[in-house]
Design a protein around this motif. Structure first.
Motif, PDB file in Angstrom:
ATOM      1  N   GLU A   1       0.826  -1.209   0.000  1.00  0.00           N
ATOM      2  CA  GLU A   1       0.000   0.000   0.000  1.00  0.00           C
ATOM      3  C   GLU A   1       0.856   1.254   0.000  1.00  0.00           C
ATOM      4  O   GLU A   1       0.560   2.226  -0.717  1.00  0.00           O
ATOM      5  CB  GLU A   1      -0.936  -0.003   1.211  1.00  0.00           C
ATOM      6  CG  GLU A   1      -2.022  -1.063   1.200  1.00  0.00           C
ATOM      7  CD  GLU A   1      -1.495  -2.449   1.524  1.00  0.00           C
ATOM      8  OE1 GLU A   1      -0.347  -2.550   2.056  1.00  0.00           O
ATOM      9  OE2 GLU A   1      -2.212  -3.423   1.243  1.00  0.00           O
ATOM     10  N   ASP A   2       1.924   1.263   0.792  1.00  0.00           N
ATOM     11  CA  ASP A   2       2.785   2.438   0.855  1.00  0.00           C
ATOM     12  C   ASP A   2       3.551   2.632  -0.451  1.00  0.00           C
ATOM     13  O   ASP A   2       3.767   3.772  -0.901  1.00  0.00           O
ATOM     14  CB  ASP A   2       3.772   2.317   2.018  1.00  0.00           C
ATOM     15  CG  ASP A   2       3.101   2.517   3.370  1.00  0.00           C
ATOM     16  OD1 ASP A   2       1.982   3.071   3.395  1.00  0.00           O
ATOM     17  OD2 ASP A   2       3.687   2.111   4.395  1.00  0.00           O
ATOM     18  N   ARG A   3       3.967   1.549  -1.075  1.00  0.00           N
ATOM     19  CA  ARG A   3       4.669   1.654  -2.351  1.00  0.00           C
ATOM     20  C   ARG A   3       3.739   2.207  -3.432  1.00  0.00           C
ATOM     21  O   ARG A   3       4.137   3.033  -4.253  1.00  0.00           O
ATOM     22  CB  ARG A   3       5.218   0.297  -2.777  1.00  0.00           C
ATOM     23  CG  ARG A   3       6.422  -0.176  -1.973  1.00  0.00           C
ATOM     24  CD  ARG A   3       6.816  -1.565  -2.387  1.00  0.00           C
ATOM     25  NE  ARG A   3       7.295  -1.606  -3.773  1.00  0.00           N
ATOM     26  CZ  ARG A   3       7.404  -2.732  -4.476  1.00  0.00           C
ATOM     27  NH1 ARG A   3       7.043  -3.896  -3.931  1.00  0.00           N
ATOM     28  NH2 ARG A   3       7.863  -2.696  -5.705  1.00  0.00           N
ATOM     29  N   ILE A   4       2.504   1.746  -3.427  1.00  0.00           N
ATOM     30  CA  ILE A   4       1.534   2.245  -4.403  1.00  0.00           C
ATOM     31  C   ILE A   4       1.265   3.721  -4.181  1.00  0.00           C
ATOM     32  O   ILE A   4       1.204   4.510  -5.137  1.00  0.00           O
ATOM     33  CB  ILE A   4       0.230   1.424  -4.331  1.00  0.00           C
ATOM     34  CG1 ILE A   4       0.457   0.028  -4.910  1.00  0.00           C
ATOM     35  CG2 ILE A   4      -0.910   2.130  -5.071  1.00  0.00           C
ATOM     36  CD1 ILE A   4      -0.733  -0.904  -4.771  1.00  0.00           C
ATOM     37  N   TYR A   5       1.128   4.114  -2.929  1.00  0.00           N
ATOM     38  CA  TYR A   5       0.908   5.527  -2.610  1.00  0.00           C
ATOM     39  C   TYR A   5       2.079   6.368  -3.115  1.00  0.00           C
ATOM     40  O   TYR A   5       1.887   7.433  -3.706  1.00  0.00           O
ATOM     41  CB  TYR A   5       0.738   5.703  -1.104  1.00  0.00           C
ATOM     42  CG  TYR A   5       0.495   7.128  -0.665  1.00  0.00           C
ATOM     43  CD1 TYR A   5      -0.770   7.694  -0.760  1.00  0.00           C
ATOM     44  CD2 TYR A   5       1.539   7.913  -0.167  1.00  0.00           C
ATOM     45  CE1 TYR A   5      -0.998   9.003  -0.354  1.00  0.00           C
ATOM     46  CE2 TYR A   5       1.327   9.218   0.222  1.00  0.00           C
ATOM     47  CZ  TYR A   5       0.044   9.763   0.129  1.00  0.00           C
ATOM     48  OH  TYR A   5      -0.157  11.065   0.511  1.00  0.00           O
ATOM     49  N   PHE A   6       3.293   5.868  -2.892  1.00  0.00           N
ATOM     50  CA  PHE A   6       4.483   6.591  -3.341  1.00  0.00           C
ATOM     51  C   PHE A   6       4.524   6.667  -4.868  1.00  0.00           C
ATOM     52  O   PHE A   6       4.854   7.702  -5.437  1.00  0.00           O
ATOM     53  CB  PHE A   6       5.744   5.893  -2.818  1.00  0.00           C
ATOM     54  CG  PHE A   6       7.019   6.561  -3.239  1.00  0.00           C
ATOM     55  CD1 PHE A   6       7.526   7.643  -2.539  1.00  0.00           C
ATOM     56  CD2 PHE A   6       7.721   6.110  -4.361  1.00  0.00           C
ATOM     57  CE1 PHE A   6       8.694   8.272  -2.935  1.00  0.00           C
ATOM     58  CE2 PHE A   6       8.890   6.723  -4.768  1.00  0.00           C
ATOM     59  CZ  PHE A   6       9.379   7.811  -4.054  1.00  0.00           C
ATOM     60  N   ALA A   7       4.172   5.573  -5.528  1.00  0.00           N
ATOM     61  CA  ALA A   7       4.214   5.524  -6.998  1.00  0.00           C
ATOM     62  C   ALA A   7       3.254   6.510  -7.632  1.00  0.00           C
ATOM     63  O   ALA A   7       3.469   6.955  -8.764  1.00  0.00           O
ATOM     64  CB  ALA A   7       3.901   4.111  -7.480  1.00  0.00           C
ATOM     65  N   GLN A   8       2.196   6.864  -6.920  1.00  0.00           N
ATOM     66  CA  GLN A   8       1.190   7.758  -7.475  1.00  0.00           C
ATOM     67  C   GLN A   8       1.499   9.227  -7.231  1.00  0.00           C
ATOM     68  O   GLN A   8       0.774  10.097  -7.702  1.00  0.00           O
ATOM     69  CB  GLN A   8      -0.190   7.410  -6.886  1.00  0.00           C
ATOM     70  CG  GLN A   8      -0.703   6.048  -7.340  1.00  0.00           C
ATOM     71  CD  GLN A   8      -1.974   5.639  -6.637  1.00  0.00           C
ATOM     72  OE1 GLN A   8      -2.179   5.942  -5.460  1.00  0.00           O
ATOM     73  NE2 GLN A   8      -2.845   4.932  -7.349  1.00  0.00           N
ATOM     74  N   GLN A   9       2.585   9.508  -6.518  1.00  0.00           N
ATOM     75  CA  GLN A   9       2.966  10.893  -6.264  1.00  0.00           C
ATOM     76  C   GLN A   9       3.676  11.492  -7.483  1.00  0.00           C
ATOM     77  O   GLN A   9       4.188  10.769  -8.342  1.00  0.00           O
ATOM     78  CB  GLN A   9       3.880  10.978  -5.040  1.00  0.00           C
ATOM     79  CG  GLN A   9       3.205  10.584  -3.731  1.00  0.00           C
ATOM     80  CD  GLN A   9       4.146  10.678  -2.556  1.00  0.00           C
ATOM     81  OE1 GLN A   9       5.240  11.238  -2.657  1.00  0.00           O
ATOM     82  NE2 GLN A   9       3.745  10.140  -1.416  1.00  0.00           N
ATOM     83  N   ASN A  10       3.694  12.818  -7.528  1.00  0.00           N
ATOM     84  CA  ASN A  10       4.417  13.522  -8.589  1.00  0.00           C
ATOM     85  C   ASN A  10       5.869  13.722  -8.167  1.00  0.00           C
ATOM     86  O   ASN A  10       6.163  13.975  -6.991  1.00  0.00           O
ATOM     87  CB  ASN A  10       3.777  14.880  -8.868  1.00  0.00           C
ATOM     88  CG  ASN A  10       2.391  14.763  -9.456  1.00  0.00           C
ATOM     89  OD1 ASN A  10       2.102  13.826 -10.205  1.00  0.00           O
ATOM     90  ND2 ASN A  10       1.524  15.712  -9.144  1.00  0.00           N
TER      91      ASN A  10
END
Length: 296
Positions: free
Chosen positions: A20-29
């Protein structure tokens, strides 16, 4: 972490995070510098440092939607944040606002006051809002005003357009404040409504990316920011061609495609992006939306 040499060290550290944290990070600009962006940033820095004169130099930043104009402006603003002087007074060198949906002077001052975080009433007379905005710009020692979506000037009558552009000219003259107008190619038409004002704006273009060495370097830069354990070889011929087509040649399109592909790779446990994965992210180019809608 030599095993993850394809990533920046700080990105490699995210591989130990939860899914979940990796996905959140991947979606950042994430900011990616490239030659044209550096040129424009340098031009803006020069304009910001320009001495106050009666006829201040202005800039028109033009580019396709999704090709990084707003990201570049946000980056420039971050480099020149609001500061509090020892005396307690605020210092805000760069003010960024969005052009209202039409060339309405009252709404312009409202948008500017909102950008300045100044309390006001929408029903206040135009002159009162103008006086308030100019007073605050002077107080915070603003050195540059950036107006995004300037092409919205075209959404008014010819008379409204001329009146509005005349107001911008007076504002720049009164405060000896350089203006940076940001928008699509229609912005050129918008500013040419007033030939005296348009002559003060030097155009800077952010063209679409071509499928060339510069685009391959851009993809290589993106790859170093993707929280995936395996190299994706984004700059390889087949993937580069596919990404260029999917993105429409815009940096925003590339970023969006890669975010979606990275999320799918993480969820699928694949840990890299390849052509097959790109075919299965459910991506539809903007130019194909109409065609897809006809199938519904």
């Amino acid at each position: 972490m030599t095993h993850f040499d394809h990533l920046k060290p700080e990105i490699a550290e995210t591989l130990t995070w939860t899914t979940e944290d990796r996905i959140y990070f991947a979606q950042q600009n994430h900011w990616i510098s490239y030659p044209r962006a550096k040129e424009i940033m340098t031009r803006l820095e020069d304009q910001l440092a320009h001495p106050r004169v009666q006829r201040m130099p202005n800039t028109l930043l033009v580019g396709e939607s999704g090709n990084g104009k707003s990201t570049l402006i946000d980056r420039f603003r971050e480099k020149h944040p609001v500061k509090i002087l020892p005396s307690g007074e605020p210092l805000a060198p760069v003010i960024v606002m969005e052009m209202p949906s039409e060339p309405n002077e009252g709404r312009f001052w409202t948008e500017l006051l909102l950008s300045l975080k100044i309390a006001h009433r929408d029903t206040d007379p135009v002159q009162r809002k103008e006086n308030q905005a100019i007073s605050v710009l002077t107080y915070v020692q603003a050195r540059m005003l950036i107006i995004d979506e300037i092409h919205n000037v075209l959404h008014g009558s010819a008379r409204q357009q001329r009146h509005f552009l005349g107001m911008l000219k007076r504002l720049s003259n009164k405060l000896q404040l350089p203006l940076v107008a940001v928008g699509t190619r229609d912005s050129i038409l918008a500013l040419h409504t007033d030939t005296q004002l348009s002559s003060r704006f030097e155009p800077l273009a952010l063209p679409r990316w071509q499928l060339d060495v510069s685009f391959l370097r851009l993809l290589a830069s993106f790859e170093r920011l993707l929280p995936l354990a395996e190299p994706s070889q984004l700059s390889s011929q087949d993937i580069a061609i596919k990404l260029h087509s999917m993105s429409g040649g815009t940096i925003g399109g590339v970023a969006t495609v890669l975010k979606r592909a990275t999320v799918k790779a993480i969820r699928d446990g694949k840990e890299h992006i390849d052509a097959k994965l790109l075919d299965n992210i459910g991506w539809v180019k903007l130019s194909d939306y109409g065609k897809e809608a006809l199938k519904l």
